[in-house]
Design an enzyme around this catalytic site. Sequence first.
Site, PDB file in Angstrom:
ATOM      1  N   ASP A  35       0.661  -1.073  -0.462  1.00 36.42           N
ATOM      2  CA  ASP A  35       0.144   0.283   0.122  1.00 36.42           C
ATOM      3  C   ASP A  35       0.610   1.121   0.268  1.00 36.42           C
ATOM      4  O   ASP A  35       1.672   1.345   0.754  1.00 36.42           O
ATOM      5  CB  ASP A  35      -0.518  -0.402   1.266  1.00 36.42           C
ATOM      6  CG  ASP A  35      -1.835  -1.202   1.258  1.00 36.42           C
ATOM      7  OD1 ASP A  35      -1.893  -1.894   0.487  1.00 36.42           O
ATOM      8  OD2 ASP A  35      -2.479  -1.404   2.259  1.00 36.42           O
ATOM      9  N   TRP A  59       6.230 -10.588   1.708  1.00 37.29           N
ATOM     10  CA  TRP A  59       5.173  -9.561   2.963  1.00 37.29           C
ATOM     11  C   TRP A  59       5.828  -9.957   4.344  1.00 37.29           C
ATOM     12  O   TRP A  59       6.035 -10.651   4.296  1.00 37.29           O
ATOM     13  CB  TRP A  59       3.716  -9.432   2.426  1.00 37.29           C
ATOM     14  CG  TRP A  59       2.625  -9.093   3.787  1.00 37.29           C
ATOM     15  CD1 TRP A  59       2.296  -7.501   3.458  1.00 37.29           C
ATOM     16  CD2 TRP A  59       2.796  -8.735   5.463  1.00 37.29           C
ATOM     17  NE1 TRP A  59       1.762  -6.702   4.426  1.00 37.29           N
ATOM     18  CE2 TRP A  59       1.706  -7.568   5.752  1.00 37.29           C
ATOM     19  CE3 TRP A  59       2.458 -10.145   6.322  1.00 37.29           C
ATOM     20  CZ2 TRP A  59       1.775  -7.699   6.818  1.00 37.29           C
ATOM     21  CZ3 TRP A  59       2.746  -9.711   7.436  1.00 37.29           C
ATOM     22  CH2 TRP A  59       1.665  -9.302   7.771  1.00 37.29           C
ATOM     23  N   PHE A  91       2.464  -0.492   9.806  1.00 41.15           N
ATOM     24  CA  PHE A  91       0.706  -0.241   8.762  1.00 41.15           C
ATOM     25  C   PHE A  91       0.788   1.028   8.340  1.00 41.15           C
ATOM     26  O   PHE A  91       0.929   1.965   8.500  1.00 41.15           O
ATOM     27  CB  PHE A  91      -0.257  -0.809  10.144  1.00 41.15           C
ATOM     28  CG  PHE A  91      -0.426  -2.785   9.552  1.00 41.15           C
ATOM     29  CD1 PHE A  91       0.792  -3.168   9.564  1.00 41.15           C
ATOM     30  CD2 PHE A  91      -1.797  -3.315   9.355  1.00 41.15           C
ATOM     31  CE1 PHE A  91       1.274  -4.296   9.876  1.00 41.15           C
ATOM     32  CE2 PHE A  91      -1.454  -4.841   9.611  1.00 41.15           C
ATOM     33  CZ  PHE A  91       0.044  -5.886  10.016  1.00 41.15           C
ATOM     34  N   SER A  92      -0.635   0.516   7.642  1.00 45.93           N
ATOM     35  CA  SER A  92      -0.847   2.445   6.615  1.00 45.93           C
ATOM     36  C   SER A  92      -0.962   3.212   7.349  1.00 45.93           C
ATOM     37  O   SER A  92      -1.948   3.034   8.295  1.00 45.93           O
ATOM     38  CB  SER A  92      -1.729   2.196   5.858  1.00 45.93           C
ATOM     39  OG  SER A  92      -1.283   0.850   4.827  1.00 45.93           O
ATOM     40  N   GLU A 217     -10.804  -1.188   4.125  1.00 49.01           N
ATOM     41  CA  GLU A 217      -9.415  -0.634   4.055  1.00 49.01           C
ATOM     42  C   GLU A 217      -8.811   0.441   3.085  1.00 49.01           C
ATOM     43  O   GLU A 217      -9.563   0.821   2.987  1.00 49.01           O
ATOM     44  CB  GLU A 217      -8.125  -2.164   3.547  1.00 49.01           C
ATOM     45  CG  GLU A 217      -8.255  -3.459   4.183  1.00 49.01           C
ATOM     46  CD  GLU A 217      -6.810  -4.161   4.118  1.00 49.01           C
ATOM     47  OE1 GLU A 217      -6.450  -4.912   5.284  1.00 49.01           O
ATOM     48  OE2 GLU A 217      -6.894  -4.285   2.785  1.00 49.01           O
ATOM     49  N   TRP A 325      -3.836  -9.362  -3.734  1.00 42.79           N
ATOM     50  CA  TRP A 325      -4.042 -10.020  -2.464  1.00 42.79           C
ATOM     51  C   TRP A 325      -3.750 -11.364  -2.672  1.00 42.79           C
ATOM     52  O   TRP A 325      -3.246 -12.058  -2.411  1.00 42.79           O
ATOM     53  CB  TRP A 325      -4.365  -9.700  -1.498  1.00 42.79           C
ATOM     54  CG  TRP A 325      -4.146  -8.280  -1.071  1.00 42.79           C
ATOM     55  CD1 TRP A 325      -5.153  -7.174  -0.403  1.00 42.79           C
ATOM     56  CD2 TRP A 325      -2.759  -8.665  -0.327  1.00 42.79           C
ATOM     57  NE1 TRP A 325      -4.182  -6.553   0.396  1.00 42.79           N
ATOM     58  CE2 TRP A 325      -2.532  -7.050   0.379  1.00 42.79           C
ATOM     59  CE3 TRP A 325      -1.381  -9.713   0.241  1.00 42.79           C
ATOM     60  CZ2 TRP A 325      -1.190  -6.054   0.621  1.00 42.79           C
ATOM     61  CZ3 TRP A 325      -0.445  -9.085   0.717  1.00 42.79           C
ATOM     62  CH2 TRP A 325      -0.464  -7.502   0.764  1.00 42.79           C
TER      63      TRP A 325
END
Length: 527
Positions: A35, A59, A91-92, A217, A325
């Site tokens: 991302d 990942w 994380f994002s 998300e 994904w």
Amino acid sequence: MSSCLDAARPETAPAGTSRFRPAIHFTARDTWLNDPNGLVFYDGLYHLFFQNNPYGNVWGNMSWGHATSRDLLHWTEHPVAIACDEAEDIFSGSVVVDHGNTSGFGTADAPALVAIYTSAYKTASEHSGTQAQSLAYSTDAGMTWRKYEGNPVLTRNSANFRDPKVFRYQGDQGACWVMVAVEAQHQKVVFYRSEDLKSWDFLSDFGPANADAVEWECPDLFPLAVDGDPDNIKWVLIVNTNPGAVAGGSGGQYFIGHFDGARFLPDAGSLAAPAGLASHPDPKAGSAALQQCLWLDWGRDCYASVSFSNAPDDRRIIIGWMNNWDYANDLPTAPWRSSMTLAREVRLTAVNGSARLIQQPVLADLCAGEDLPTAKDQMNADTFELRNSALRLPDAVPGSAQIIEAEILPGSAERFDFRLFGSSDGSKGTILSYNTTSAQLILDRRQSGNTCFHGKFASVESAPVDHENGVLKLLIVVDHCSVEVFVQGGKVVLTDLIFPETEKQENWLSAEGGSATILKLAVSTLT
């Protein structure tokens, strides 16, 4: 400082250094990315932070990688900006320029850049098993970062509370910071407000709605004027979903409506069907319902799209992760794995009485050559006819991306095809077709090259497209491992990865079942 690499990386390696590496799409030099995070423009540079594994090309070890660009096409990679540690993965999230020094991290004359990110806490943390929102800040224009000692600044004691997008909101009661985040597995967008980026108050939530399977998300929320009219402002809420997207697996949907500083209310035209459509027990019925949703991209490989903060001239520019994904960890590239979409400027326009997003790649307003001297014309033709025949286009050029612009009057033709990275006998290649009877744009990558690395990769994508005034307008960007198609000025976009065979470089345009008039056909290269 939280950087985990000691030396700055050079510019992203040129395309020829490893097979499939794009010419004009960002990739990390030798690691994994997903991302885009913290997109921000500051002091003449576009900053792209991104989910990154500094230690491998799958990942894991989630940290914020970092790259900068002056033109959104050519990127320089820097050391990891915010690194994972024994207590948390990073994380994002997003980055804001704290012009008013509300956080106290900078000064009035030298504002800090403040990152709002999700801490995914590990067993070594007292917050183990939860996701919460934390801060890091930079006082040197985004090049080094320090985590805030008071982290986390917002927790719901939830395992899936993540992906904060923060922006400055100016309302009747003054200005404040607004956070848009998700409760991912509840398919809810949650809204909070703050005066100082450190203390947050709950405002409201939104969802589930439209494509609501499994996880929501990477939300974003921003205002745009419809057709440039300052008296007609709408708010766009982007919500990415995985799985359950229209082409399968990951994808980005959006809603259009009103935001009053506390609550988002979607327009009736944004709501496709009652909640639950993405997990419909009848796959055909589910697919039909999904096609009613508003999608950023109808292809398989555009996910987690978010917009830049502080962009010049109030432009709204987004970038997405060019992957899915379903097969992300298995892409046949090395040592790097995964890339970003092109930067796309988004606007709103009225379509049949409802506001809809249009997207154009930022390179589109550079193709004239004034600002991009590396653009080279290969072909430029006006008004000719194809009748049950094919025209050889310029071959793909190693080390360059190709831009194909076409305006086509379908006439009596039943379909016309662009065959990209094809073989001379026509048996191989990526086929982009328009079916005039069904008014469907179709991208078929089943014979595009290497498709065997994962069972879900070989696929056919489609999108409904009406030709306007009888004319179909296409802008096709073909890089070493991708095809991005912008149709009717960007009202429909379709993005797919491809991994063509080395010797397949031929491009063709053909019309079948009758004649089609080609009003415009231009092919150029970018490096």
